[in-house]
Each structure stands twice: as structure tokens, then as C-alpha cells.
Design a protein around this motif. Sequence first.
Motif, PDB file in Angstrom:
ATOM      1  N   GLU A  89       0.820  -1.212   0.000  1.00 29.30           N
ATOM      2  CA  GLU A  89       0.000   0.000   0.000  1.00 29.30           C
ATOM      3  C   GLU A  89       0.855   1.263   0.000  1.00 29.30           C
ATOM      4  OE1 GLU A  89      -3.665   0.148   2.135  1.00 29.30           O
ATOM      5  OE2 GLU A  89      -3.908  -2.032   2.028  1.00 29.30           O
ATOM      6  N   ASP A  90       2.006   1.238   0.688  1.00 23.71           N
ATOM      7  CA  ASP A  90       2.915   2.390   0.652  1.00 23.71           C
ATOM      8  C   ASP A  90       3.441   2.600  -0.768  1.00 23.71           C
ATOM      9  OD1 ASP A  90       2.625   2.761   3.393  1.00 23.71           O
ATOM     10  OD2 ASP A  90       4.445   1.627   3.880  1.00 23.71           O
ATOM     11  N   CYS A  91       3.813   1.507  -1.417  1.00 23.82           N
ATOM     12  CA  CYS A  91       4.345   1.598  -2.787  1.00 23.82           C
ATOM     13  C   CYS A  91       3.272   2.067  -3.759  1.00 23.82           C
ATOM     14  CB  CYS A  91       4.911   0.250  -3.225  1.00 23.82           C
ATOM     15  SG  CYS A  91       6.331  -0.269  -2.236  1.00 23.82           S
ATOM     16  N   LEU A  92       2.066   1.556  -3.615  1.00 23.80           N
ATOM     17  CA  LEU A  92       0.975   1.966  -4.493  1.00 23.80           C
ATOM     18  C   LEU A  92       0.625   3.442  -4.275  1.00 23.80           C
ATOM     19  CD1 LEU A  92      -1.216  -1.227  -4.084  1.00 23.80           C
ATOM     20  CD2 LEU A  92       0.003  -0.534  -6.173  1.00 23.80           C
ATOM     21  N   THR A  93       0.664   3.881  -3.034  1.00 18.42           N
ATOM     22  CA  THR A  93       0.405   5.287  -2.739  1.00 18.42           C
ATOM     23  C   THR A  93       1.453   6.162  -3.405  1.00 18.42           C
ATOM     24  OG1 THR A  93      -0.679   4.764  -0.648  1.00 18.42           O
ATOM     25  CG2 THR A  93       0.199   6.995  -0.880  1.00 18.42           C
ATOM     26  N   TRP A  94       2.721   5.771  -3.271  1.00 17.79           N
ATOM     27  CA  TRP A  94       3.793   6.530  -3.906  1.00 17.79           C
ATOM     28  C   TRP A  94       3.598   6.584  -5.419  1.00 17.79           C
ATOM     29  CZ3 TRP A  94       7.362   5.408  -7.636  1.00 17.79           C
ATOM     30  CH2 TRP A  94       8.349   6.385  -7.846  1.00 17.79           C
ATOM     31  N   VAL A 102       5.020   1.215 -13.523  1.00 17.74           N
ATOM     32  CA  VAL A 102       5.289   0.020 -12.720  1.00 17.74           C
ATOM     33  C   VAL A 102       6.790  -0.109 -12.474  1.00 17.74           C
ATOM     34  CG1 VAL A 102       5.183  -2.493 -12.685  1.00 17.74           C
ATOM     35  CG2 VAL A 102       3.196  -1.195 -13.426  1.00 17.74           C
ATOM     36  N   ALA A 103       7.591   0.099 -13.501  1.00 20.74           N
ATOM     37  CA  ALA A 103       9.052  -0.004 -13.354  1.00 20.74           C
ATOM     38  C   ALA A 103       9.578   1.012 -12.341  1.00 20.74           C
ATOM     39  CB  ALA A 103       9.730   0.184 -14.708  1.00 20.74           C
ATOM     40  N   GLU A 104       9.038   2.222 -12.380  1.00 22.11           N
ATOM     41  CA  GLU A 104       9.459   3.243 -11.418  1.00 22.11           C
ATOM     42  C   GLU A 104       9.055   2.860 -10.003  1.00 22.11           C
ATOM     43  OE1 GLU A 104       9.313   7.131 -14.386  1.00 22.11           O
ATOM     44  OE2 GLU A 104       7.502   6.534 -13.297  1.00 22.11           O
ATOM     45  N   MET A 105       7.871   2.269  -9.847  1.00 20.21           N
ATOM     46  CA  MET A 105       7.440   1.831  -8.519  1.00 20.21           C
ATOM     47  C   MET A 105       8.373   0.743  -7.990  1.00 20.21           C
ATOM     48  SD  MET A 105       3.741   0.303  -7.247  1.00 20.21           S
ATOM     49  CE  MET A 105       3.917  -1.284  -8.075  1.00 20.21           C
ATOM     50  N   ARG A 106       8.727  -0.199  -8.842  1.00 21.70           N
ATOM     51  CA  ARG A 106       9.662  -1.253  -8.418  1.00 21.70           C
ATOM     52  C   ARG A 106      11.000  -0.654  -7.987  1.00 21.70           C
ATOM     53  NH1 ARG A 106       8.362  -5.268 -13.324  1.00 21.70           N
ATOM     54  NH2 ARG A 106       7.154  -6.827 -12.197  1.00 21.70           N
ATOM     55  N   TRP A 108      11.626   2.423  -6.984  1.00 21.12           N
ATOM     56  CA  TRP A 108      11.449   3.190  -5.750  1.00 21.12           C
ATOM     57  C   TRP A 108      11.453   2.266  -4.543  1.00 21.12           C
ATOM     58  CZ3 TRP A 108       7.574   3.344  -1.968  1.00 21.12           C
ATOM     59  CH2 TRP A 108       7.658   4.411  -1.066  1.00 21.12           C
ATOM     60  N   ARG A 109      10.768   1.150  -4.668  1.00 27.11           N
ATOM     61  CA  ARG A 109      10.724   0.187  -3.562  1.00 27.11           C
ATOM     62  C   ARG A 109      12.122  -0.354  -3.258  1.00 27.11           C
ATOM     63  NH1 ARG A 109       9.759  -5.542  -2.597  1.00 27.11           N
ATOM     64  NH2 ARG A 109       8.670  -5.727  -0.603  1.00 27.11           N
ATOM     65  N   ARG A 110      12.855  -0.698  -4.300  1.00 25.50           N
ATOM     66  CA  ARG A 110      14.232  -1.194  -4.081  1.00 25.50           C
ATOM     67  C   ARG A 110      15.077  -0.126  -3.396  1.00 25.50           C
ATOM     68  NH1 ARG A 110      13.630  -3.111  -9.416  1.00 25.50           N
ATOM     69  NH2 ARG A 110      15.123  -1.572 -10.165  1.00 25.50           N
ATOM     70  N   ALA A 111      14.928   1.122  -3.817  1.00 24.35           N
ATOM     71  CA  ALA A 111      15.685   2.215  -3.211  1.00 24.35           C
ATOM     72  C   ALA A 111      15.303   2.374  -1.739  1.00 24.35           C
ATOM     73  CB  ALA A 111      15.448   3.523  -3.969  1.00 24.35           C
ATOM     74  N   GLN A 112      14.027   2.271  -1.424  1.00 23.37           N
ATOM     75  CA  GLN A 112      13.576   2.408  -0.041  1.00 23.37           C
ATOM     76  C   GLN A 112      14.156   1.316   0.848  1.00 23.37           C
ATOM     77  OE1 GLN A 112      11.716   5.148   0.980  1.00 23.37           O
ATOM     78  NE2 GLN A 112      12.323   5.630  -1.109  1.00 23.37           N
ATOM     79  N   ARG A 113      14.438   0.178   0.260  1.00 21.36           N
ATOM     80  CA  ARG A 113      14.985  -0.962   0.999  1.00 21.36           C
ATOM     81  C   ARG A 113      16.500  -1.004   0.957  1.00 21.36           C
ATOM     82  NH1 ARG A 113      11.732  -5.532   1.843  1.00 21.36           N
ATOM     83  NH2 ARG A 113       9.555  -4.951   1.861  1.00 21.36           N
TER      84      ARG A 113
END
Length: 118
Positions: A89-94, A102-106, A108-113
Motif C-alpha cells: 500500500e505504501d508503494c501503491l500510494t507513492w 510500474v518499473a518506477e514503482m519497483r 522506488w521500492r528497491r531504493a527504499q529498501r
Amino acid sequence: MAESEEVLIQQARDAVSQCNWVVGECAAKWTARYAKGRTDADFGQMVGLSGDQIFQRRRVWERFGSVYTNFEGLKWSFFYVALTWDDAEDCLTWAREGDATVAEMRAWRRAQRGEDLF
């Protein structure tokens, strides 16, 4: 009143080319009410999709069916990608707020981790 098996199958057939959410909802309801040992492949055969396609849509519906309308503008593929994420839900909100792909969301998630983006 609950829909009949025939009604659920017809709704899913009608939605196959239109809305993965409807297919997933119908598949989840069919599984709960009518499957009786039958599988996603059986439902898929009745509506014109493979068992894997039904499984994907059903799983996404079961996980996000009650919240996907909170993410207006995001296509079903965003939810499919985030299906197993604990922070979905955090990733979808972002992604919604940033009008991301979709690629940018992926990424972003990798960067957050703290994962390597390359």
C-alpha cells in the motif's frame, strides 16, 4: 441474494476483455461458493482464460479488492506486481501520487529498501 454459478461465469466471461478486477471478484466468489474441488483452471475453462490467468486475478482481488479504488489511476498491473509485498500500500500510494510507471514503482521500492538499483 447470492449470484448463481451461471451468473458469476457469465459476468467473468463478459469482463475478460474489460476488467481484471471483475474477473478476480467472480473467481473468488465462485471458488468460495461453487468450486467444490474444482480449480482455477476449471473456472478459466468456463470463461475463456487459463488457470494461471484466473489464479492471478483471483489473488489480486483477494488481496486488494477492498482497497483498489483508493488508488485511482493505477492499472491492475501495479497491484499484480505488488501482490506479495509487505509494503504494497505504501508503494501503491507513492506510485499514484507520483504518476509513476510500474518499473518506477519497483525501483522506488528497491531504493527504499537500500537495494542496488543496477
